[in-house]
Design a protein around this motif. Structure first.
Motif, PDB file in Angstrom:
ATOM      1  N   SER A  37       0.669  -1.088   0.140  1.00 17.06           N
ATOM      2  CA  SER A  37       0.407  -0.245  -0.311  1.00 17.06           C
ATOM      3  C   SER A  37       1.143   1.321   0.171  1.00 17.06           C
ATOM      4  O   SER A  37       2.301   0.680  -0.210  1.00 17.06           O
ATOM      5  CB  SER A  37      -1.212   0.687   1.416  1.00 17.06           C
ATOM      6  OG  SER A  37      -1.535   1.043   0.807  1.00 17.06           O
ATOM      7  N   PHE A  38       0.793   2.633  -0.520  1.00 13.41           N
ATOM      8  CA  PHE A  38       0.231   3.601  -0.228  1.00 13.41           C
ATOM      9  C   PHE A  38       1.356   3.475   1.525  1.00 13.41           C
ATOM     10  O   PHE A  38       0.355   3.555   2.326  1.00 13.41           O
ATOM     11  CB  PHE A  38       0.187   4.589  -0.347  1.00 13.41           C
ATOM     12  CG  PHE A  38       0.122   4.613  -2.305  1.00 13.41           C
ATOM     13  CD1 PHE A  38       1.243   5.303  -2.869  1.00 13.41           C
ATOM     14  CD2 PHE A  38      -1.193   4.325  -2.719  1.00 13.41           C
ATOM     15  CE1 PHE A  38       0.700   5.438  -5.003  1.00 13.41           C
ATOM     16  CE2 PHE A  38      -1.533   4.265  -3.876  1.00 13.41           C
ATOM     17  CZ  PHE A  38      -0.062   4.856  -4.963  1.00 13.41           C
ATOM     18  N   ASP A  39       2.079   4.225   1.326  1.00 11.22           N
ATOM     19  CA  ASP A  39       3.102   4.861   3.183  1.00 11.22           C
ATOM     20  C   ASP A  39       1.618   5.917   3.539  1.00 11.22           C
ATOM     21  O   ASP A  39       1.421   6.939   3.719  1.00 11.22           O
ATOM     22  CB  ASP A  39       4.583   5.319   2.911  1.00 11.22           C
ATOM     23  CG  ASP A  39       4.937   5.895   4.578  1.00 11.22           C
ATOM     24  OD1 ASP A  39       4.646   5.178   5.223  1.00 11.22           O
ATOM     25  OD2 ASP A  39       5.812   6.668   4.874  1.00 11.22           O
TER      26      ASP A  39
ATOM     27  N   LEU B 139      -6.393   4.786  -2.034  1.00 14.16           N
ATOM     28  CA  LEU B 139      -5.725   5.241  -3.290  1.00 14.16           C
ATOM     29  C   LEU B 139      -4.671   4.385  -3.890  1.00 14.16           C
ATOM     30  O   LEU B 139      -4.780   3.957  -5.433  1.00 14.16           O
ATOM     31  CB  LEU B 139      -4.900   6.186  -2.791  1.00 14.16           C
ATOM     32  CG  LEU B 139      -3.757   7.371  -2.930  1.00 14.16           C
ATOM     33  CD1 LEU B 139      -4.873   7.720  -4.189  1.00 14.16           C
ATOM     34  CD2 LEU B 139      -2.843   7.616  -2.376  1.00 14.16           C
ATOM     35  N   ARG B 140      -5.026   3.599  -2.863  1.00 15.23           N
ATOM     36  CA  ARG B 140      -3.936   2.015  -3.666  1.00 15.23           C
ATOM     37  C   ARG B 140      -5.335   1.535  -4.428  1.00 15.23           C
ATOM     38  O   ARG B 140      -4.654   1.093  -6.137  1.00 15.23           O
ATOM     39  CB  ARG B 140      -3.766   1.124  -2.200  1.00 15.23           C
ATOM     40  CG  ARG B 140      -2.621  -0.128  -3.221  1.00 15.23           C
ATOM     41  CD  ARG B 140      -2.102  -1.771  -2.517  1.00 15.23           C
ATOM     42  NE  ARG B 140      -3.971  -1.671  -1.644  1.00 15.23           N
ATOM     43  CZ  ARG B 140      -4.674  -2.819  -2.931  1.00 15.23           C
ATOM     44  NH1 ARG B 140      -3.780  -3.270  -3.830  1.00 15.23           N
ATOM     45  NH2 ARG B 140      -5.395  -3.645  -2.470  1.00 15.23           N
TER      46      ARG B 140
ATOM     47  N   LYS C 204      -4.504   4.998   7.399  1.00 18.41           N
ATOM     48  CA  LYS C 204      -4.460   3.668   6.487  1.00 18.41           C
ATOM     49  C   LYS C 204      -4.975   3.334   5.900  1.00 18.41           C
ATOM     50  O   LYS C 204      -4.893   2.895   4.529  1.00 18.41           O
ATOM     51  CB  LYS C 204      -4.207   2.297   7.866  1.00 18.41           C
ATOM     52  CG  LYS C 204      -4.297   1.290   7.530  1.00 18.41           C
ATOM     53  CD  LYS C 204      -3.634  -0.279   8.431  1.00 18.41           C
ATOM     54  CE  LYS C 204      -3.276  -1.372   8.227  1.00 18.41           C
ATOM     55  NZ  LYS C 204      -3.223  -2.421   8.779  1.00 18.41           N
ATOM     56  N   LEU C 205      -6.941   3.407   6.016  1.00 16.51           N
ATOM     57  CA  LEU C 205      -7.685   3.756   5.132  1.00 16.51           C
ATOM     58  C   LEU C 205      -7.801   4.298   3.840  1.00 16.51           C
ATOM     59  O   LEU C 205      -7.883   3.338   2.953  1.00 16.51           O
ATOM     60  CB  LEU C 205      -9.358   3.541   5.843  1.00 16.51           C
ATOM     61  CG  LEU C 205     -10.477   3.534   5.409  1.00 16.51           C
ATOM     62  CD1 LEU C 205     -10.771   2.137   4.592  1.00 16.51           C
ATOM     63  CD2 LEU C 205     -11.532   4.455   5.719  1.00 16.51           C
TER      64      LEU C 205
ATOM     65  N   GLY D 103      -0.671  11.064   5.022  1.00 13.23           N
ATOM     66  CA  GLY D 103      -0.748  11.909   6.236  1.00 13.23           C
ATOM     67  C   GLY D 103       0.246  13.195   6.339  1.00 13.23           C
ATOM     68  O   GLY D 103      -0.574  14.452   5.562  1.00 13.23           O
ATOM     69  N   GLU D 104       1.379  13.456   5.413  1.00  7.58           N
ATOM     70  CA  GLU D 104       2.404  14.521   4.720  1.00  7.58           C
ATOM     71  C   GLU D 104       1.441  15.127   3.348  1.00  7.58           C
ATOM     72  O   GLU D 104       1.243  16.494   3.971  1.00  7.58           O
ATOM     73  CB  GLU D 104       3.442  14.702   4.600  1.00  7.58           C
ATOM     74  CG  GLU D 104       4.231  13.646   5.861  1.00  7.58           C
ATOM     75  CD  GLU D 104       3.953  15.196   7.294  1.00  7.58           C
ATOM     76  OE1 GLU D 104       4.068  16.122   7.104  1.00  7.58           O
ATOM     77  OE2 GLU D 104       3.801  14.319   7.928  1.00  7.58           O
TER      78      GLU D 104
END
Length: 102
Positions: free
Chosen positions: A4-6, A63-64, A57-58, A11-12
């Motif tokens: 998944s994306f980090d 996004l993934r 995380k969700l 968040g950033e």
């Protein structure tokens, strides 16, 4: 589970957008009421907008899935046209329906 994306990266990105929108709101408030006194009607100190770890995380997983689906749909269009690579035009063609589906 697929990579998944980090979550920290997502968040950033969210924080950057939130800061930009807050700055725009502040500029709009100043331009909308230039004759008012400083301190009268000003909002309390703005609290930073935060997202908890589960929400990040969700968001990363969503996004993934979105990107995976976009690539799969664009690949189908490219294959139907006989192309061996996905190009921007393929993504442009699938984007409207993809956005409606998500």
């Amino acid at each position: 589970m697929e990579t998944s994306f980090d979550s920290d990266l997502i968040g950033e990105i969210f924080k950057r957008i939130w800061r930009r929108r807050a700055a725009e709101r502040e500029r709009n408030e100043v331009t909308e009421a230039p004759d008012t006194e400083v301190g009268v009607g000003t909002p309390k100190k703005s609290r930073p907008t935060l997202a908890n770890a589960k929400a990040l995380k969700l968001s990363s997983e969503l996004l993934r899935l979105f990107v995976t689906e976009a690539v799969q749909r664009a690949a189908m269009i490219a294959e139907a046209e006989g192309a061996s690579t996905i190009e921007a035009t393929h993504l442009e063609r699938i984007l409207p329906q993809l956005l409606l589906d998500f």
